[in-house]
Design an enzyme around this catalytic site. Structure first.
Site, PDB file in Angstrom:
ATOM      1  CD  GLU A   2     -53.408 -20.219  11.713  1.00  0.00           C
ATOM      2  OE1 GLU A   2     -52.921 -19.946  10.605  1.00  0.00           O
ATOM      3  OE2 GLU A   2     -53.777 -19.341  12.531  1.00  0.00           O
ATOM      4  CD  GLU A  20     -55.285 -19.562   6.979  1.00  0.00           C
ATOM      5  OE1 GLU A  20     -54.621 -18.572   7.363  1.00  0.00           O
ATOM      6  OE2 GLU A  20     -56.192 -20.058   7.661  1.00  0.00           O
TER       7      GLU A  20
END
Length: 449
Positions: free
Chosen positions: A166, A355
């Protein structure tokens, strides 16, 4: 009830991050990281909590791996702590850190579990932050050194590599909004961080190709692909602007498309770009990791810094206050499939959900069970989308639930629980929740939607 169909080779996994689960912050030669520092800042983390102990996976990994194996998971996505490998960020390598991750990987393999290692999941060594952290271009050299140590020392035991988790959160939460470590609020610094994180990824992939290792390597993004709040043209444009700032600014250069036109046209000096940088960033990757939790509606707003603003949603929310939007996952996966077609001369690039999950206000019954029905409902809806988009041609090859364990949820401390396994943070006792058993049945091919 309809049955969810996934191929026999679909990769079922669960995920964690080093600072969130390992603990042992002052053991094994580990150096300080930015989250150690940030957690000591008054008001930065809920209740002044920190990751000093977390879930103590550093000592309890055999128990956690046994639970994964019992539930049928085929892969474990963990992250390597940079300050555990090179405590000062560059220079001397810590053999105790190497030994820990080798033990972890060996135990996973002994249990038939595929190893998926994330090289950077936010725990930057504090000495590098003292030099400016991700705002300092020199960090790319330190990351190159660190990545090469990981490849050399762990390459024989890692089945899948992720360079960075991320980049959006690294750059924006850490340097623009200041809600994550190191807690800075500066647009110029944030944009420098965007570029340096992109550069670090490209350098890490380039160095990997020199090693001769064959395991696939990619990156994990948390793409923000918002929908327009209304059918008005200005709101449609606002959604596109939001996507450019929050998503395309990371994805496009890595796919060889350069920085998005909205950024280069309207903010020509915002990215500290040098000649040759785009070629470095655009290294061919083997897969794309996707972290998805929610989707937001965006509307035009002339008073906002970038001329758009998020609007309220109607959907039910998780304990994080995030709207539950499985349709957003479908839109995102279809969009990613389309924009990545043909990149690096490949017909398609495999996608993995690296995720997906939700925080719930879990309650332990007197019998010691956790009946987390809302989490199961969330997972059912999102897995149904995964099964459906595969039929539509999306090259989705695996799914990692977030998270294996209740853990240190960054600025929320221990107040939010994402785990499919409950952790009593006083005793550190692990207890599988109903969602863990739901996923066990899903992996075995028996779960319905």
């Amino acid at each position: 009830m309809a049955k969810m169909d996934f191929s026999a080779d679909f990769l079922w996994g669960t995920a964690t991050a080093s600072y969130q689960v390992e603990g042992a912050a002052y053991e094994g030669g580990r150096g300080p990281c930015i989250w150690d520092t940030f957690s000591r800042r008054p008001g930065a983390v809920y209740a002044g909590e920190n990751g000093n102990v977390a879930c103590d996976q550093y000592h309890r990994y055999p128990e956690d791996i046994a639970l994964m194996a019992e539930l049928g998971f085929k892969s474990y996505r963990f992250s390597i702590a940079w300050p555990r490998i090179i405590p000062e960020g560059r220079g001397k390598v810590n053999p105790e850190g190497i030994a820990y991750y080798r033990r972890l990987c060996e135990e996973l393999r002994k249990n038939g579990i595929h190893t998926c290692a994330t090289i950077y999941h936010w725990d930057l060594p504090q000495p590098l932050q003292d030099e400016g952290g991700w705002t300092n271009r020199n960090i790319t050299g330190a990351f190159k050194e660190y990545a090469n140590v990981c490849y050399k020392e762990l390459g024989d035991l890692v089945d899948m590599w992720i360079t960075i988790n991320e980049p959006f959160c690294v750059a924006y939460l850490g340097y623009l909004w200041g809600v994550h470590a190191p807690g800075e609020r500066d647009q110029k610094k944030a944009m420098a961080a965007v570029h340096n994180v992109n550069m670090a990824h490209g350098i890490a992939v380039s160095e990997y190709r020199k090693t001769g290792l064959k395991a696939p390597i990619g990156i994990t993004w948390n793409p923000n692909t918002p929908r327009a709040a209304t059918s008005r043209e200005e709101d449609k444009k606002a959604a596109l602007i939001s996507r450019a700032f929050n998503t395309e600014i990371f994805i496009f250069p890595c796919l060889g498309k350069g920085y998005p036109e909205h950024i280069t046209k309207n903010f020509p000096d915002v990215i500290p770009l040098k000649e040759g940088d785009l070629e470095i960033i655009a290294q061919p990757i083997d897969f794309i990791g996707v972290n998805f939790y929610t989707e937001s509606p965006e509307a035009a707003d002339e008073k906002a810094p970038y001329k758009y603003t998020s609007k309220p949603s109607w959907q039910d929310t998780t304990a994080m206050g995030w709207p539950i939007t499985p349709a957003g996952l479908e839109r995102q996966l279809l969009w990613l499939t389309e924009i990545s077609k043909g990149a690096f001369g490949k017909a398609e690039i495999p996608l993995y959900i690296t995720e997906n999950g939700c925080a719930c206000d879990d309650i332990v019954t007197p019998a010691g069970r956790i009946h987390d029905k809302e989490r199961i409902k969330y997972l059912q809806k999102h897995l149904a989308v995964c099964a459906d988009v595969i039929k539509k041609g999306v090259p989705l090859k695996g799914y990692y639930v977030w998270s294996l364990l209740d853990n240190f949820e960054w600025a929320y401390g221990y107040a939010k629980r994402f785990g499919i396994i409950h952790v009593d943070f006083k005793t550190l006792k692990r207890t599988p929740k109903d969602s863990a058993y739901f996923l066990r049945d899903t992996i075995a091919g028996f779960a319905d939607i």
